[in-house]
Design a protein around this motif. Structure first.
Motif, PDB file in Angstrom:
ATOM      1  N   THR A  81       0.829  -1.211   0.000  1.00 47.48           N
ATOM      2  CA  THR A  81       0.000   0.000   0.000  1.00 47.48           C
ATOM      3  C   THR A  81       0.855   1.250   0.000  1.00 47.48           C
ATOM      4  N   GLU A  82       1.908   1.260   0.811  1.00 49.01           N
ATOM      5  CA  GLU A  82       2.805   2.419   0.856  1.00 49.01           C
ATOM      6  C   GLU A  82       3.526   2.606  -0.476  1.00 49.01           C
ATOM      7  N   GLU A  83       3.874   1.512  -1.132  1.00 49.30           N
ATOM      8  CA  GLU A  83       4.553   1.601  -2.425  1.00 49.30           C
ATOM      9  C   GLU A  83       3.668   2.274  -3.466  1.00 49.30           C
ATOM     10  N   ILE A  84       2.385   1.945  -3.455  1.00 48.86           N
ATOM     11  CA  ILE A  84       1.454   2.561  -4.405  1.00 48.86           C
ATOM     12  C   ILE A  84       1.337   4.053  -4.143  1.00 48.86           C
ATOM     13  N   LEU A  85       1.291   4.446  -2.881  1.00 50.08           N
ATOM     14  CA  LEU A  85       1.228   5.872  -2.548  1.00 50.08           C
ATOM     15  C   LEU A  85       2.496   6.599  -2.992  1.00 50.08           C
ATOM     16  N   LEU A  86       3.642   5.952  -2.827  1.00 50.18           N
ATOM     17  CA  LEU A  86       4.899   6.572  -3.226  1.00 50.18           C
ATOM     18  C   LEU A  86       5.001   6.717  -4.744  1.00 50.18           C
ATOM     19  N   ASN A  87       4.350   5.831  -5.482  1.00 56.36           N
ATOM     20  CA  ASN A  87       4.400   5.870  -6.946  1.00 56.36           C
ATOM     21  C   ASN A  87       3.270   6.690  -7.543  1.00 56.36           C
ATOM     22  N   ALA A  88       2.648   7.546  -6.723  1.00 53.84           N
ATOM     23  CA  ALA A  88       1.527   8.355  -7.208  1.00 53.84           C
ATOM     24  C   ALA A  88       1.954   9.307  -8.322  1.00 53.84           C
ATOM     25  N   ALA A  89       3.246   9.634  -8.389  1.00 52.22           N
ATOM     26  CA  ALA A  89       3.723  10.512  -9.459  1.00 52.22           C
ATOM     27  C   ALA A  89       3.631   9.815 -10.815  1.00 52.22           C
ATOM     28  N   MET A 125       5.045   0.172 -13.594  1.00 54.77           N
ATOM     29  CA  MET A 125       3.848   1.019 -13.598  1.00 54.77           C
ATOM     30  C   MET A 125       2.596   0.177 -13.820  1.00 54.77           C
ATOM     31  N   ILE A 126       2.659  -0.735 -14.785  1.00 59.10           N
ATOM     32  CA  ILE A 126       1.499  -1.582 -15.086  1.00 59.10           C
ATOM     33  C   ILE A 126       1.191  -2.497 -13.908  1.00 59.10           C
ATOM     34  N   GLN A 127       2.230  -3.058 -13.301  1.00 62.36           N
ATOM     35  CA  GLN A 127       2.010  -3.921 -12.132  1.00 62.36           C
ATOM     36  C   GLN A 127       1.401  -3.136 -10.974  1.00 62.36           C
ATOM     37  N   GLY A 128       1.847  -1.869 -10.821  1.00 62.16           N
ATOM     38  CA  GLY A 128       1.271  -1.029  -9.771  1.00 62.16           C
ATOM     39  C   GLY A 128      -0.213  -0.769  -9.988  1.00 62.16           C
ATOM     40  N   ILE A 129      -0.600  -0.539 -11.237  1.00 62.59           N
ATOM     41  CA  ILE A 129      -2.009  -0.306 -11.552  1.00 62.59           C
ATOM     42  C   ILE A 129      -2.832  -1.565 -11.261  1.00 62.59           C
ATOM     43  N   LYS A 130      -2.312  -2.716 -11.666  1.00 60.74           N
ATOM     44  CA  LYS A 130      -3.023  -3.980 -11.411  1.00 60.74           C
ATOM     45  C   LYS A 130      -3.189  -4.205  -9.907  1.00 60.74           C
ATOM     46  N   LYS A 131      -2.132  -3.904  -9.148  1.00 59.96           N
ATOM     47  CA  LYS A 131      -2.184  -4.091  -7.698  1.00 59.96           C
ATOM     48  C   LYS A 131      -3.203  -3.134  -7.076  1.00 59.96           C
ATOM     49  N   LEU A 132      -3.245  -1.907  -7.580  1.00 58.86           N
ATOM     50  CA  LEU A 132      -4.195  -0.931  -7.051  1.00 58.86           C
ATOM     51  C   LEU A 132      -5.632  -1.351  -7.340  1.00 58.86           C
ATOM     52  N   ARG A 133      -5.882  -1.897  -8.508  1.00 60.43           N
ATOM     53  CA  ARG A 133      -7.233  -2.368  -8.841  1.00 60.43           C
ATOM     54  C   ARG A 133      -7.646  -3.521  -7.918  1.00 60.43           C
ATOM     55  N   THR A 134      -6.680  -4.380  -7.575  1.00 61.29           N
ATOM     56  CA  THR A 134      -6.966  -5.477  -6.640  1.00 61.29           C
ATOM     57  C   THR A 134      -7.293  -4.934  -5.248  1.00 61.29           C
ATOM     58  N   ILE A 135      -6.535  -3.917  -4.808  1.00 66.50           N
ATOM     59  CA  ILE A 135      -6.788  -3.305  -3.507  1.00 66.50           C
ATOM     60  C   ILE A 135      -8.156  -2.632  -3.482  1.00 66.50           C
ATOM     61  N   LEU A 136      -8.515  -1.988  -4.570  1.00 64.70           N
ATOM     62  CA  LEU A 136      -9.838  -1.348  -4.655  1.00 64.70           C
ATOM     63  C   LEU A 136     -10.954  -2.345  -4.401  1.00 64.70           C
ATOM     64  N   ARG A 137     -10.867  -3.488  -5.051  1.00 62.28           N
ATOM     65  CA  ARG A 137     -11.908  -4.510  -4.875  1.00 62.28           C
ATOM     66  C   ARG A 137     -11.912  -5.065  -3.450  1.00 62.28           C
ATOM     67  N   ALA A 138     -10.715  -5.239  -2.878  1.00 62.32           N
ATOM     68  CA  ALA A 138     -10.626  -5.764  -1.514  1.00 62.32           C
ATOM     69  C   ALA A 138     -11.208  -4.783  -0.506  1.00 62.32           C
ATOM     70  N   GLU A 139     -10.888  -3.495  -0.659  1.00 60.18           N
ATOM     71  CA  GLU A 139     -11.406  -2.489   0.261  1.00 60.18           C
ATOM     72  C   GLU A 139     -12.904  -2.278   0.072  1.00 60.18           C
ATOM     73  N   HIS A 140     -13.385  -2.449  -1.141  1.00 59.68           N
ATOM     74  CA  HIS A 140     -14.823  -2.348  -1.386  1.00 59.68           C
ATOM     75  C   HIS A 140     -15.558  -3.491  -0.684  1.00 59.68           C
ATOM     76  N   ALA A 141     -14.953  -4.677  -0.702  1.00 64.86           N
ATOM     77  CA  ALA A 141     -15.555  -5.832  -0.024  1.00 64.86           C
ATOM     78  C   ALA A 141     -15.620  -5.615   1.484  1.00 64.86           C
ATOM     79  N   ARG A 142     -14.671  -4.829   2.014  1.00 61.32           N
ATOM     80  CA  ARG A 142     -14.669  -4.530   3.458  1.00 61.32           C
ATOM     81  C   ARG A 142     -15.509  -3.305   3.789  1.00 61.32           C
ATOM     82  N   GLY A 143     -16.089  -2.684   2.762  1.00 65.67           N
ATOM     83  CA  GLY A 143     -16.963  -1.537   2.985  1.00 65.67           C
ATOM     84  C   GLY A 143     -16.246  -0.237   3.225  1.00 65.67           C
TER      85      GLY A 143
END
Length: 250
Positions: free
Chosen positions: A44-52, A122-140
């Motif tokens: 999660t921290e890696e994705i935030l750091l790669n926000a640029a 970059m592509i792997q980061g996007i894929k990981k972020l999409r996975t996190i989105l679905r996981a956090e959505h499942a947790r509400g």
């Protein structure tokens, strides 16, 4: 008495062994859970750091900070004596408090790095972020509408990175007069654009551009083949001239 004492010692040994095994099992589970949480935190921290490189919306940034705070709280429960974890948790909660509605929407413009390894990252980061989105959505932790919008935005961003990297390689190959390689790159970009699930102005414009470029390359290859045939014909004629030329008398 001796028999009773022996039985008592045996029972005590069995109970002590069971307690020790239970403690070891709990410690193993604790280490495994802590390791899992640490991996979750680092991702999660890696994705935030790669926000640029992968622009984030305010809603996504807030979701990631909440995920970090949740993870740190769970880690503090497992390691209550860790001052570092408590300090990081306090910093994260402060960032969440300071995060207001004045955050600007991310730019859709992307700058591709020259290194292919960084593009893959970059592509792997996007894929990981999409996975996190679905996981956090499942947790509400994030609204359904936000997830749908953000997932589509990330999908389009992933498409652009893929297409732009192929176009960049194609342009470099064409500049080096490697028309075959350039054609392959442009064809891959066109296939990616044709398979896009959402057609917008970017997809339409790039698709038309790739079609034009491929037509130009086909014409250039045709002209090149014609020149090659002419050169071969001239070479063959020269060979025949030499063969049938009248021999000189010395």
């Amino acid at each position: 008495m001796i028999i009773v004492l022996v039985i008592a010692l045996v029972v005590f040994a069995v109970i002590s062994n069971a307690i020790q095994q239970h403690k070891e099992r709990l410690a193993t589970l604790k280490r495994a859970e802590f390791s899992k949480l640490r991996g979750m935190l680092e991702d999660t921290e890696e994705i935030l750091l790669n926000a640029a490189n992968v622009p984030l919306t305010p809603a996504t940034s807030q979701m990631l900070l909440k995920r970090i705070a949740y993870t740190l709280k769970a880690m503090v429960e497992l390691e209550p004596g860790s001052r570092d974890l408590k300090s990081r948790l306090a910093d994260t909660e402060k960032k969440l408090e300071d995060m207001g509605s004045n955050m600007q929407a991310p730019s859709e413009h992307i700058t591709l790095p020259d290194n292919d390894k960084q593009i893959i990252g970059m592509i792997q980061g996007i894929k990981k972020l999409r996975t996190i989105l679905r996981a956090e959505h499942a947790r509400g932790n994030i609204d359904t509408q936000v997830v749908v919008q953000e997932d589509r935005r990330l999908e389009n961003l992933q498409l652009r990175i893929n297409v732009e990297s192929q176009i960049k390689r194609g342009n470099q190959a064409r500049a080096s007069e490697m028309l075959g390689s350039a054609r392959q790159c442009y064809e891959k970009a066109l296939i990616t654009l044709s398979n896009a699930s959402h057609v917008d102005e970017y997809v339409t414009a790039r698709r038309n551009e790739m079609t034009s470029l491929l037509a130009e390359i086909a014409e250039e290859l045709k002209e090149g083949n014609l020149r090659d045939r002419q050169k071969r014909a001239e070479a063959e004629n020269n060979d025949l001239d030499v063969l049938f030329a009248p021999k000189r008398k010395w």
